[in-house]
Write an enzyme that holds these catalytic residues in place. Structure first.
Site, PDB file in Angstrom:
ATOM      1  N   ASP A 171      -0.778 -11.569  40.059  1.00  0.00           N
ATOM      2  CA  ASP A 171      -2.003 -10.824  40.120  1.00  0.00           C
ATOM      3  C   ASP A 171      -1.845  -9.802  38.857  1.00  0.00           C
ATOM      4  O   ASP A 171      -1.095  -9.082  38.878  1.00  0.00           O
ATOM      5  CB  ASP A 171      -2.022  -9.718  41.427  1.00  0.00           C
ATOM      6  CG  ASP A 171      -3.365  -9.068  41.522  1.00  0.00           C
ATOM      7  OD1 ASP A 171      -3.628  -8.423  40.620  1.00  0.00           O
ATOM      8  OD2 ASP A 171      -3.988  -9.004  42.516  1.00  0.00           O
ATOM      9  N   HIS A 172      -2.933 -10.270  37.908  1.00  0.00           N
ATOM     10  CA  HIS A 172      -2.790  -9.522  36.573  1.00  0.00           C
ATOM     11  C   HIS A 172      -2.780  -8.149  36.661  1.00  0.00           C
ATOM     12  O   HIS A 172      -2.186  -7.414  35.647  1.00  0.00           O
ATOM     13  CB  HIS A 172      -3.416 -10.385  35.456  1.00  0.00           C
ATOM     14  CG  HIS A 172      -4.830  -9.802  35.478  1.00  0.00           C
ATOM     15  ND1 HIS A 172      -5.877 -10.133  36.282  1.00  0.00           N
ATOM     16  CD2 HIS A 172      -5.579  -8.904  34.858  1.00  0.00           C
ATOM     17  CE1 HIS A 172      -7.228  -9.830  36.098  1.00  0.00           C
ATOM     18  NE2 HIS A 172      -6.933  -8.987  35.089  1.00  0.00           N
ATOM     19  N   HIS A 234      -7.043  -7.388  43.309  1.00  0.00           N
ATOM     20  CA  HIS A 234      -6.366  -6.415  42.481  1.00  0.00           C
ATOM     21  C   HIS A 234      -6.839  -5.122  43.211  1.00  0.00           C
ATOM     22  O   HIS A 234      -5.648  -4.134  43.071  1.00  0.00           O
ATOM     23  CB  HIS A 234      -7.510  -6.508  41.280  1.00  0.00           C
ATOM     24  CG  HIS A 234      -7.445  -7.824  40.510  1.00  0.00           C
ATOM     25  ND1 HIS A 234      -6.429  -8.599  40.438  1.00  0.00           N
ATOM     26  CD2 HIS A 234      -8.582  -8.352  40.044  1.00  0.00           C
ATOM     27  CE1 HIS A 234      -6.780  -9.596  39.626  1.00  0.00           C
ATOM     28  NE2 HIS A 234      -8.193  -9.619  39.580  1.00  0.00           N
TER      29      HIS A 234
HETATM   30  C1  BG6 Z   1     -10.483 -11.379  37.434  1.00  0.00           C
HETATM   31  C2  BG6 Z   1     -11.928 -11.543  38.118  1.00  0.00           C
HETATM   32  O1  BG6 Z   1      -9.485 -11.493  38.711  1.00  0.00           O
HETATM   33  O2  BG6 Z   1     -10.216 -10.011  36.997  1.00  0.00           O
HETATM   34  C3  BG6 Z   1     -12.943 -11.239  37.305  1.00  0.00           C
HETATM   35  O3  BG6 Z   1     -11.848 -12.947  38.608  1.00  0.00           O
HETATM   36  C4  BG6 Z   1     -12.911 -10.041  36.794  1.00  0.00           C
HETATM   37  O4  BG6 Z   1     -14.297 -11.441  37.974  1.00  0.00           O
HETATM   38  C5  BG6 Z   1     -11.483  -9.642  36.147  1.00  0.00           C
HETATM   39  O5  BG6 Z   1     -13.641  -9.771  35.658  1.00  0.00           O
HETATM   40  C6  BG6 Z   1     -11.206  -8.174  35.643  1.00  0.00           C
HETATM   41  O6  BG6 Z   1      -9.997  -8.078  34.919  1.00  0.00           O
HETATM   42  P1  BG6 Z   1      -9.795  -7.001  33.964  1.00  0.00           P
HETATM   43  O7  BG6 Z   1      -8.344  -7.157  33.766  1.00  0.00           O
HETATM   44  O8  BG6 Z   1     -10.525  -7.334  32.840  1.00  0.00           O
HETATM   45  O9  BG6 Z   1     -10.100  -5.502  34.538  1.00  0.00           O
END
Ligand code: BG6
Length: 456
Positions: A171-172, A234
């Site tokens: 989960d990034h 997230h």
């Molecule tokens: C992704 C979603 O996991 O996370 C996207 O699928 C979203 O819809 C993105 O835009 C947001 O990530 P970050 O790191 O740009 O806040």
């Protein structure tokens, strides 16, 4: 360091070129890739070795920006090999078997940068060819299912070829340094942790705001909606880090045991109380950065979509445990909002009836403030903040699963999300102007508990 092979399925795709290659480049600079490691990119196309390396180099130039160094980048791409692979075709795997043999004298990391529909075939092929020894690891990324049943299927597919201790579910958000800092901030700080409970905290707000619209992902987002795209993963991860009890030790399973307990303690939302807990909406036309933008329905007009995907959601989550009983956790996320930021606001009850707050900025700045005074971190200016993938991939290399999601947590989170979706059949779909912070109903959700969204 043990020798390492990194094998990327979907090696010519956007994720690989935009995120993984830059991350490996930086890890190499920092000596976090073993000297004799090899990176192998696999995809169906027939790209020549040279063309592929040139492509990687071009993308590094774009995505590394000021950190790009021609000599280092040239050296890096020489360590990258391209090989065509047609995943379903057995004979196509011979080259990979030969490349990786013998499989047990080095670590192997497989990265699935392919759609989840291919997970099953890739895992079955790795098992068939014996390329899944105990010293191999598998990295997968969302979407890991679209509900509990499909998430269980994904888990079974992975488990048929790899043991849980070999599986790294990314989960990034867990790789964002500011999210990782939450645990250190809480558990290294006796004073804060002592007050981190219902006796002192009145409410918690977690907002992830984006300015982008659905862009070229309308099909996916209309089907899944932002509850499943953002909250299930997230925002739930952030919620867990804010709410979890201290792990006995900072081992991967201790950390993950505590997170699962939080997800399992989330009060189910039912049809009877959905109105008081969830607000969903789609953006209407508005203005972003001084530019007029169309509404969601206009954007998807002409495509055969159900137009049922929410682009904004606010959820009041309650946790049924001794630490948090009665404390609302308000989660809010949306596209086409007035800014791009991620922030946690912890509202403390104060003696004189006012409120004091700890504000944890996750992005773009990485600061922790107490009533506006920065107590730790610094605004993100000219220092290079490692990308989430760089952090997480270095953990995969080190074999540390602390910041990866375990199978039981995935299932528990889907259970809660499925409950919301089952309950919301009659829930109104509100609209909000692009460039605002969502519909007024989202303010009403908090007003019912005498709270307001914290805005700068
Ligand atoms: C992704 C979603 O996991 O996370 C996207 O699928 C979203 O819809 C993105 O835009 C947001 O990530 P970050 O790191 O740009 O806040």
């Amino acid at each position: 360091m043990t020798a390492l092979d990194i094998v990327i399925f979907g090696g010519s795709g956007d994720l690989c070129l935009r995120k993984l290659m830059p991350a490996f480049y930086f890890l190499k600079q920092q000596g976090k890739l073993p000297e004799n490691s090899r990176i192998l990119a696999l995809s169906r196309g027939r790209i020549s070795q040279n063309d592929f390396r040139t492509r990687v180099l071009d993308k590094l130039k774009i995505f590394l920006g000021a950190s790009y160094d021609e000599t280092q980048a040239q050296a890096f791409v020489q360590g990258v090999t391209y090989m065509p692979l047609d995943i379903p075709d057995d004979s196509s795997w011979d080259g990979l078997v030969e490349y990786l043999s013998p499989v047990d004298d080095r670590d192997i990391i497989y990265y699935m940068a392919v759609p989840p529909t291919l997970f099953g075939t890739v895992c079955a092929q790795l098992r068939r060819t014996g390329l899944n020894p105990a010293n191999s690891r598998l990295v997968v990324e969302k979407p890991l299912g679209e509900n509990q049943a499909s998430a269980e299927e994904v888990n079974e597919i992975l488990a048929a070829s790899f043991a849980e201790k070999q599986i790294y579910r990314i989960d990034h958000y867990l790789g964002k340094p500011a999210v990782q800092n939450i645990l250190a901030f809480r558990f290294d700080n006796g004073l804060i942790e002592h007050k981190w409970n219902r006796d002192h905290i009145d409410n918690v707000q977690i907002t992830v705001a984006e300015m982008v619209g659905v862009e070229n992902r309308a099909e996916f987002l209309d089907r899944t909606g932002i509850l499943r795209d953002m909250i299930q993963n997230h925002l739930m991860q952030i919620l867990c880090f804010v709410a979890m009890d201290a792990p006995a030790q900072l081992t991967a399973d201790d950390v993950r045991d505590q997170k699962v307990k939080i997800v399992q303690a989330l009060c189910p939302v039912t049809a009877a109380d959905i109105q008081d807990h969830v607000v969903r909406a789609q953006y209407a036309a508005g203005e972003i950065d001084g530019r007029a933008v169309p509404g969601y329905l206009e954007e998807i007009d002409g495509r055969k979509l159900a137009a049922t995907g929410e682009t904004f959601i606010a959820v009041k989550a309650m946790i049924a445990n001794d630490r948090w009983r009665g404390v609302p956790f308000y989660l809010r996320t949306g596209k086409r909002l007035s800014g791009r930021f991620a922030r946690i606001v912890i509202g403390f009850r104060s003696q004189n009836g006012g409120t004091s707050r700890v504000i944890i900025n996750i992005q773009p700045d990485m600061t922790i403030c107490f009533d506006h005074e920065v107590i730790t971190g610094q605004p993100t200016g000219d220092i290079r903040i490692p990308d989430a993938y760089e952090k997480l991939l270095s953990d995969v290399i080190a074999g540390d699963q602390s910041y990866f999601v375990r199978h039981d947590e995935i299932i528990a989170s889907w259970q809660w999300i499925d409950g919301i979706r089952a309950a919301w059949t009659d829930l109104e779909m509100h609209t909000y102007a692009a460039g605002s912070m969502g519909p007024s109903a989202s303010d009403d959700l908090l007003a019912a508990g005498s709270n307001i969204w914290y805005e700068d």
